[in-house]
Design an enzyme around this catalytic site. Structure first.
Site, PDB file in Angstrom:
ATOM      1  N   SER A  15       0.800  -1.221   0.000  1.00 18.92           N
ATOM      2  CA  SER A  15       0.000   0.000   0.000  1.00 18.92           C
ATOM      3  C   SER A  15       0.836   1.277   0.000  1.00 18.92           C
ATOM      4  CB  SER A  15      -0.947  -0.072   1.203  1.00 18.92           C
ATOM      5  OG  SER A  15      -1.813   1.011   1.236  1.00 18.92           O
ATOM      6  N   ASN A  18      -7.967   8.487   6.622  1.00 22.66           N
ATOM      7  CA  ASN A  18      -6.909   8.461   5.611  1.00 22.66           C
ATOM      8  C   ASN A  18      -7.428   8.239   4.188  1.00 22.66           C
ATOM      9  OD1 ASN A  18      -7.400   5.673   5.384  1.00 22.66           O
ATOM     10  ND2 ASN A  18      -5.910   5.203   6.980  1.00 22.66           N
ATOM     11  N   GLY A  68      -1.246  -1.873  13.503  1.00 20.73           N
ATOM     12  CA  GLY A  68      -1.347  -3.217  12.953  1.00 20.73           C
ATOM     13  C   GLY A  68      -0.389  -3.418  11.789  1.00 20.73           C
ATOM     14  N   ARG A 103      -2.971   3.396  20.520  1.00 14.84           N
ATOM     15  CA  ARG A 103      -3.253   2.004  20.125  1.00 14.84           C
ATOM     16  C   ARG A 103      -2.033   1.425  19.423  1.00 14.84           C
ATOM     17  NH1 ARG A 103      -3.877   2.392  14.613  1.00 14.84           N
ATOM     18  NH2 ARG A 103      -4.403   0.216  14.385  1.00 14.84           N
TER      19      ARG A 103
HETATM   20  P1  NG1 Z   1      -2.242   0.839  11.489  1.00 16.76           P
HETATM   21  O1  NG1 Z   1      -0.794   0.702  11.191  1.00 16.76           O
HETATM   22  O2  NG1 Z   1      -2.876  -0.359  12.151  1.00 16.76           O
HETATM   23  O3  NG1 Z   1      -2.546   2.132  12.145  1.00 16.76           O
HETATM   24  C1  NG1 Z   1      -2.737   1.783   9.017  1.00 16.76           C
HETATM   25  C2  NG1 Z   1      -3.812   2.839   8.996  1.00 16.76           C
HETATM   26  C3  NG1 Z   1      -5.167   2.156   8.876  1.00 16.76           C
HETATM   27  C4  NG1 Z   1      -5.225   1.233   7.660  1.00 16.76           C
HETATM   28  C5  NG1 Z   1      -4.006   0.308   7.658  1.00 16.76           C
HETATM   29  C6  NG1 Z   1      -3.922  -0.553   6.424  1.00 16.76           C
HETATM   30  C7  NG1 Z   1      -3.821   4.975  10.194  1.00 16.76           C
HETATM   31  C8  NG1 Z   1      -3.769   5.656  11.495  1.00 16.76           C
HETATM   32  N1  NG1 Z   1      -3.788   3.636  10.220  1.00 16.76           N
HETATM   33  O4  NG1 Z   1      -3.020   0.902  10.080  1.00 16.76           O
HETATM   34  O5  NG1 Z   1      -6.166   3.113   8.821  1.00 16.76           O
HETATM   35  O6  NG1 Z   1      -5.322   1.971   6.471  1.00 16.76           O
HETATM   36  O7  NG1 Z   1      -2.784   1.038   7.803  1.00 16.76           O
HETATM   37  O8  NG1 Z   1      -3.328   0.070   5.342  1.00 16.76           O
HETATM   38  O9  NG1 Z   1      -3.912   5.637   9.155  1.00 16.76           O
HETATM   39 ZN    ZN Z   2      -3.632   1.155   0.169  1.00 14.24          ZN
END
Ligand code: NG1
Ligand code: ZN
Length: 568
Positions: free
Chosen positions: A68, A395, A527, A524
């Site tokens: 991504s 986002n 992920g 948090r």
């Molecule tokens: P994490 O790394 O869990 O915050 C990020 C984005 C999610 C989602 C994922 C997957 C933020 C704060 N977090 O996740 O919204 O898009 O990547 O691509 O933007």
């Molecule tokens: Zn993406």
């Protein structure tokens, strides 16, 4: 094919993909992600996982290679379920076990748990997987433009081939939402090729524009393609689009720059800065930015001061869509003969990252706002509980889901009205809603279809990007990352708005937050990155910055500081 024949085949393949040392992979917010150079064994095993998922469901599934918005050296892999959504969460623990199994023998145990270990017997029983019984599995493969994608694609194919009866179908370079769309359509028995996708988008966009009042609008749109696959596909789509003047920059061509570097939706949203290839000539223009795999979309207006932009983020896209859908439903329901308003449920889904001003605005419109944990799989699930469910992450990742029941109702109503009341506002509203459901991706958030819907709604409203942006004013916010020894020591509840572990941390965050007017703050574990994310909002930028900084310090105090703090 019996299990006895399957094992040596699997073992033979597995040996070709040794695990890298000292790394543990987790099926996070968006599948497995890491440095592309250490992902071969993960992708190989994800191929096995996809094959099992296809066997289990008796349908085609998808496997997408992408990281991504992450840097070009990263890559990742995720599985799309037969309905085009993310792989069901119940399989994630198995995915983790399979991908981290330390050696071929152990891997076989995990894989062949299907008849060996107690755990597997239980899993197979629960999941009822027809393994080794002559069934076939079909997996559509897609990848973005990352250089590591070639070798990883081979690893995925090998993983699939190692499961007897499984077939890999390489769909080439695609955006993530294109692959999800194809999987969904194949299983529904509808047209599913890439040109079908492009044609459907162009056709429903045209219909929506034809159904809009004859407003004059700023038709020119400048798009930042993040030097990734999204820009490339938008160029392709442009050739068959009418009614829109799009100029795509950062298309990934030689000399245009690197994927996601100083450009793309994540950069524009997090840095609130103009992407590369944009400059003073663009001040005040309507601009949009896609992310590296084409599933996120934000709009922006380059401002005259330095490199800043007025950001029109996912929350504003959600708000625009919600206004439009609500208006169409109101027209529809005011007309005699259509079920009353209560019969059609409209809901919006956000995460804790949604700007507080957007949530307040949506609630003021009388909309039901649901909060879900970060990650589209959670938002999608919530949105699917409504007749029309709109979800967006701040986002820019999101879409609009329509229930089958509501769509068939709309179709029947529209057929009926076409003879008696065609041309009425109610009839047109029904048609608009049907076209939106055809345009907007029903499987996952899709920057290309999202962009076309934004343009169609702006045309319908006769709004400039400035008018859209002024619907409400964002509260100042700040995102920071805290590097800690173990991010998973932070456990949250209430859609990630409260920390339950380590004990005591939430109370101190609350105490700190109470010092700031309009203060809101949460932390948090990410992920997708090895960090704890901190978000703060307050009435001024200085206050939001200071609250975020204090929360980072609290996280450090409870979890131990393990590096420098960066902006999100
Ligand atoms: P994490 O790394 O869990 O915050 C990020 C984005 C999610 C989602 C994922 C997957 C933020 C704060 N977090 O996740 O919204 O898009 O990547 O691509 O933007
Ligand atoms: Zn993406």
């Amino acid at each position: 094919m019996t299990h006895e024949k399957q094992h040596p085949i699997l073992l033979d393949y597995v040996r070709q993909y040794p695990l890298p040392h000292g790394v543990r992979f987790t099926y996070g917010t968006a599948g497995f992600r890491s440095e592309g150079s250490i992902l071969a064994s993960t992708v190989f095993r994800a191929g096995i996982l996809a094959a099992l998922r296809s066997l289990k469901t008796g349908s085609t599934v998808g496997l997408m290679l992408t990281a991504s918005h992450n840097p070009i050296s990263d890559n990742g892999v995720k599985i799309a379920d037969p309905d085009g959504g993310m792989m069901i969460q119940q399989w994630e623990p198995f995915a983790d076990a399979l991908v981290n199994a330390p050696d071929p023998e152990h891997l076989l145990q995990v894989s062949a748990l299907f008849h060996c270990t107690l755990l597997v017997i239980q899993f197979v029983k629960e999941e009822n997987i027809p393994f080794g019984g002559g069934q076939s599995a079909n997996i559509l493969l897609g990848r973005d433009t990352r250089p590591s994608g070639d070798a990883l694609l081979e690893a995925a194919k090998q993983g699939i081939n190692s499961v007897v009866g499984a077939f890999a179908i390489d769909m080439g370079i695609l955006t993530t939402p294109q692959l999800h769309w194809m999987v969904r359509n194949i299983n529904k028995g509808t047209r599913s090729s890439e040109s079908d996708y492009m044609e459907q988008l162009a056709k429903s966009f045209r219909c929506l524009v034809d159904l809009a009042p004859d407003n004059t609008m700023e038709s020119k749109l400048v798009v930042d393609g993040a030097n990734g696959v999204g820009g490339e596909k938008l160029q392709q789509l442009k050739k068959i689009l009418s009614g829109l003047d799009i100029c795509v920059r950062n298309t990934g061509k030689e000399g245009e720059g690197l994927l996601n570097e100083g450009c793309g939706a994540d950069y524009v949203q997090k840095e609130k800065a103009i992407p590369s290839s944009f400059g003073l000539d663009d001040v005040g223009m309507k601009c949009a930015s896609l992310d590296g795999d084409g599933d996120r979309l934000v709009y922006f207006i380059p401002s005259a001061s330095s490199n800043n932009v007025d950001l029109v983020d996912g929350d504003k896209i959600l708000t625009l869509f919600a206004l439009f859908i609500k208006e169409q439903l109101d027209f529809l329901c005011n007309e005699q003969g259509f079920d009353n308003k209560e019969a059609v449920s409209l809901g919006v889904v956000q995460t804790a990252y949604a700007n507080g001003a957007s949530t307040a605005y949506l609630k003021k419109l009388g909309l039901e706002v649901v909060l879900a944990p970060t990650g589209v799989k959670y938002l999608h699930k919530e949105a699917a509980t409504f007749d029309v469910g709109i979800y967006f992450e701040a986002n820019g990742h999101g879409t609009i889901l329509f229930s089958e029941k509501f769509l068939s109702h709309l179709q029947a109503r529209s057929d009926e009205l076409s003879s008696t009341a065609s041309g009425s506002e109610s009839h047109k509203s029904g048609l608009r809603l049907l076209e939106v459901s055809r345009l907007i991706n029903q499987a996952v958030g899709d920057a290309l279809s999202g962009l076309l819907l934004v343009e169609a709604v702006l045309q319908y409203k006769g709004w400039s990007i400035k008018a859209w942006n002024e619907l409400y004013q964002d509260l100042p916010s700040r995102q920071l990352k805290a590097k800690v020894a173990d991010r998973n020591a932070v456990v949250t509840a209430n859609a990630e708005t409260k920390v339950v572990k380590p004990p005591g941390l939430q109370e101190l965050i609350d105490e700190e937050t109470a010092k700031y007017p309009c203060g809101r703050c949460f932390v948090r574990p990410s992920g997708t990155e090895d960090v704890v994310r901190v978000y703060a909002e307050a009435s001024t930028q200085e206050a939001a910055d200071s609250l975020a900084q204090s929360a980072v310090q609290l996280v450090d105090r409870f979890l131990g500081f393990a590096g420098s703090h960066q902006k999100a």
